[in-house]
Design an enzyme around this catalytic site. Sequence first.
Site, short mmCIF file in Angstrom:
data_model
loop_
_atom_site.label_atom_id
_atom_site.label_comp_id
_atom_site.label_asym_id
_atom_site.label_seq_id
_atom_site.Cartn_x
_atom_site.Cartn_y
_atom_site.Cartn_z
N ASP A 216 0.87 -1.17 0.00
CA ASP A 216 0.00 0.00 0.00
C ASP A 216 0.91 1.22 0.00
OD1 ASP A 216 -2.30 1.73 0.56
OD2 ASP A 216 -1.47 1.84 2.58
N ASP B 200 -0.07 5.24 1.05
CA ASP B 200 -0.27 6.12 2.21
C ASP B 200 -0.44 5.32 3.49
OD1 ASP B 200 -0.33 8.80 1.02
OD2 ASP B 200 -2.13 8.10 -0.02
N ASP C 121 -1.52 -0.94 6.03
CA ASP C 121 -1.75 -0.40 7.37
C ASP C 121 -3.21 -0.33 7.75
OD1 ASP C 121 -1.91 1.81 5.34
OD2 ASP C 121 -2.54 2.94 7.12
#
Length: 216
Positions: free
Chosen positions: A5, A7, A165
């Site tokens: 991922d 951001d 995240d």
Amino acid sequence: MVIFDCDGTLVDGQAAICDTMDEAFAAANLPAPDRNTVRRMVGLSLPQALEILAPTADEKQREAALLAYRAGYRTRRETSMLEEPLYEGMAELIERLGAAGWLLGVATGKSDRGLHACLDTHGIKQRFVTLQTADRHPSKPHPAMLEEALSEAGVTADRAVMIGDTTFDMDMAQAAGVRAIGVSWGYHEPHELLEAGAIGVAATMEELERLINGRS
């Protein structure tokens, strides 16, 4: 193959995202969204995030906010005001993984333009063999981004791992049949990532590297 991922995993863009969202909501005559809620929406495509952040807004207001957000983010980038620093140690980890023979990819809710600009800024775009964004796929947790990444790289799901995240990343990995690893420095809590199917949650780059290589 390791698919990251962006951001909250590769880079810390929360300040820019929250500030731009505040401006976008103001432009659409909407009350400013709660910043913690904004952080928790990072990873979703922008239209889907706006549906959650502004549930009582009408379609015209959401469209105005969407256009204002995109314009504001673009202006930040073009005027060198956009801060999306790589997390400490990430560049070195990417180098080590590449040297060890791992293919690398990205699957993100960012736009094509935003992702390319981010990776170019940090001089790491050439390290990735596949870049998948919300411009060409349904929002996470739909598995389309991962499925296309695997297809482009010629890798089967059982030989890939998704690093993220948020629970959106973990759910996407589960849907694609890909091993999922969480990181604790992003926008969702470690226990949430584990409950969503992460095999582990790394608190450091060293721990993340061990988990990628199948070591606890």
